[in-house]
Design an enzyme around this catalytic site. Structure first.
Site, PDB file in Angstrom:
ATOM      1  CD  GLU A 182       8.544  -8.352  -9.111  1.00  0.00           C
ATOM      2  OE1 GLU A 182       8.868  -9.234  -8.308  1.00  0.00           O
ATOM      3  OE2 GLU A 182       7.391  -7.900  -9.209  1.00  0.00           O
ATOM      4  CG  LEU A 187       5.231 -11.567   2.232  1.00  0.00           C
ATOM      5  CD1 LEU A 187       3.788 -12.057   2.206  1.00  0.00           C
ATOM      6  CD2 LEU A 187       5.347 -10.214   1.526  1.00  0.00           C
ATOM      7  CG  ASN A 244      11.106 -12.212  -8.094  1.00  0.00           C
ATOM      8  OD1 ASN A 244      11.656 -11.588  -8.982  1.00  0.00           O
ATOM      9  ND2 ASN A 244       9.932 -11.874  -7.610  1.00  0.00           N
ATOM     10  CG  HIS A 276       9.295  -2.774  -3.333  1.00  0.00           C
ATOM     11  ND1 HIS A 276       8.515  -3.307  -2.337  1.00  0.00           N
ATOM     12  CD2 HIS A 276       8.635  -1.687  -3.792  1.00  0.00           C
ATOM     13  CE1 HIS A 276       7.417  -2.578  -2.201  1.00  0.00           C
ATOM     14  NE2 HIS A 276       7.465  -1.590  -3.061  1.00  0.00           N
ATOM     15  CG  ASN A 320      13.544  -6.449  -0.764  1.00  0.00           C
ATOM     16  OD1 ASN A 320      13.013  -7.558  -0.749  1.00  0.00           O
ATOM     17  ND2 ASN A 320      12.853  -5.324  -0.768  1.00  0.00           N
ATOM     18  N   GLY A 349       7.363 -17.868  -5.327  1.00  0.00           N
ATOM     19  CA  GLY A 349       8.754 -18.118  -5.704  1.00  0.00           C
ATOM     20  C   GLY A 349       9.066 -17.916  -7.169  1.00  0.00           C
ATOM     21  CG  ASP A 407      10.049  -2.031   0.641  1.00  0.00           C
ATOM     22  OD1 ASP A 407       8.826  -1.936   0.776  1.00  0.00           O
ATOM     23  OD2 ASP A 407      10.651  -3.124   0.558  1.00  0.00           O
TER      24      ASP A 407
HETATM   25  C1  GRF Z   1       6.721 -10.195  -6.138  1.00  0.00           C
HETATM   26  O1  GRF Z   1       5.992  -9.172  -6.779  1.00  0.00           O
HETATM   27  C2  GRF Z   1       7.838  -9.580  -5.333  1.00  0.00           C
HETATM   28  O2  GRF Z   1       8.390  -8.419  -5.907  1.00  0.00           O
HETATM   29  C3  GRF Z   1       7.154  -9.242  -4.078  1.00  0.00           C
HETATM   30  O3  GRF Z   1       6.388 -10.404  -3.795  1.00  0.00           O
HETATM   31  C4  GRF Z   1       5.863 -10.878  -5.052  1.00  0.00           C
HETATM   32  C5  GRF Z   1       5.903 -12.397  -5.077  1.00  0.00           C
HETATM   33  O4  GRF Z   1       7.101 -12.802  -5.562  1.00  0.00           O
HETATM   34  N1  GRF Z   1       8.088  -8.904  -3.036  1.00  0.00           N
HETATM   35  P1  GRF Z   1       7.454 -14.344  -5.858  1.00  0.00           P
HETATM   36  O5  GRF Z   1       6.573 -14.822  -6.994  1.00  0.00           O
HETATM   37  O6  GRF Z   1       7.167 -15.132  -4.594  1.00  0.00           O
HETATM   38  O7  GRF Z   1       8.894 -14.316  -6.231  1.00  0.00           O
END
Ligand code: GRF
Length: 196
Positions: free
Chosen positions: A180, A90, A14, A109, A107, A12, A150
């Site tokens: 990100e 995921l 992001n 990526h 999203n 988490g 994606d």
């Molecule tokens: C990040 O690199 C994101 O871009 C990818 O999963 C990774 C984990 O992200 N989709 P987070 O720390 O759970 O936000």
């Protein structure tokens, strides 16, 4: 104030970047709910620390993936989410889910799409592929989610240098911190301001 639903599966970071930018005013919005595909996601802890309603919706707890998605949609609707952000999420969303949020699922990526994306490219695997290929520049992409993996219209990208001796973990951290966590809040603010 844009009402933001965030879908996660793991750490988490992001999500944290979105929360922080809402709290410091860089995003004219608020995270109204967090939904995780895993009960163990640390992102759920991050949400609770900021008093944000947090839910774990696991496909294995439902008869069909469709029912799990229906639960996710009902949570988003209950909290009035205007956009859904998949941030380290995921689980694949079905075309029906996307159709319920037309043009409002975005999203993040961890590569410069169209490189190192699509089926099987997630988490560390993305950075391992970049290192294996020997690219000197990688980065991150924010895009509107469509019915593909994606794919969908690109909103923002940010490049990050690959440095000699980088491991996948080191590169992942640099892409997260330098790309990100910068472009995802920026893209959300563009939506909040009606620029896209
Ligand atoms: C990040 O690199 C994101 O871009 C990818 O999963 C990774 C984990 O992200 N989709 P987070 O720390 O759970 O936000």
């Amino acid at each position: 104030m844009l009402k933001i639903g965030v879908l996660i599966s793991g750490g988490g970071t992001n999500l944290q970047a979105i929360i922080d930018n809402c709290e410091n005013g860089k995003i004219d919005g608020e995270v109204v709910c967090v939904i995780s595909s895993s009960k163990l996601a640390y992102g759920l802890t991050r949400a609770k620390r900021h008093n944000i309603p947090a839910y774990a919706v696991r496909k294995k707890d439902f008869e069909t993936p469709c029912e799990a998605e229906r639960e996710m949609l009902s949570i988003l609707e209950k909290h009035g989410a205007e956009i859904a952000v998949t941030a380290g999420f995921l689980s694949v969303l079905s075309p029906e889910f996307i159709r319920n949020f037309p043009g409002r699922v975005i999203n993040i990526h961890p590569s410069l799409i169209p490189s190192f994306c699509g089926k099987g490219f997630y988490g560390l695997k993305v950075h391992e592929a970049a290192l294996e290929t020997g690219v000197k520049i990688t980065g991150a992409t924010v895009h509107f989610a469509d019915e593909g993996c994606d794919t969908g219209p690109i909103i923002l990208q940010k490049a990050v240098e690959v440095k000699p001796g980088d491991t996948a973990e080191v590169l992942q951290k640099r892409v997260m911190e330098e790309a990100e966590h910068v472009i995802l809040p920026k893209a959300i603010q563009m939506i909040a301001k009606g620029e896209i």
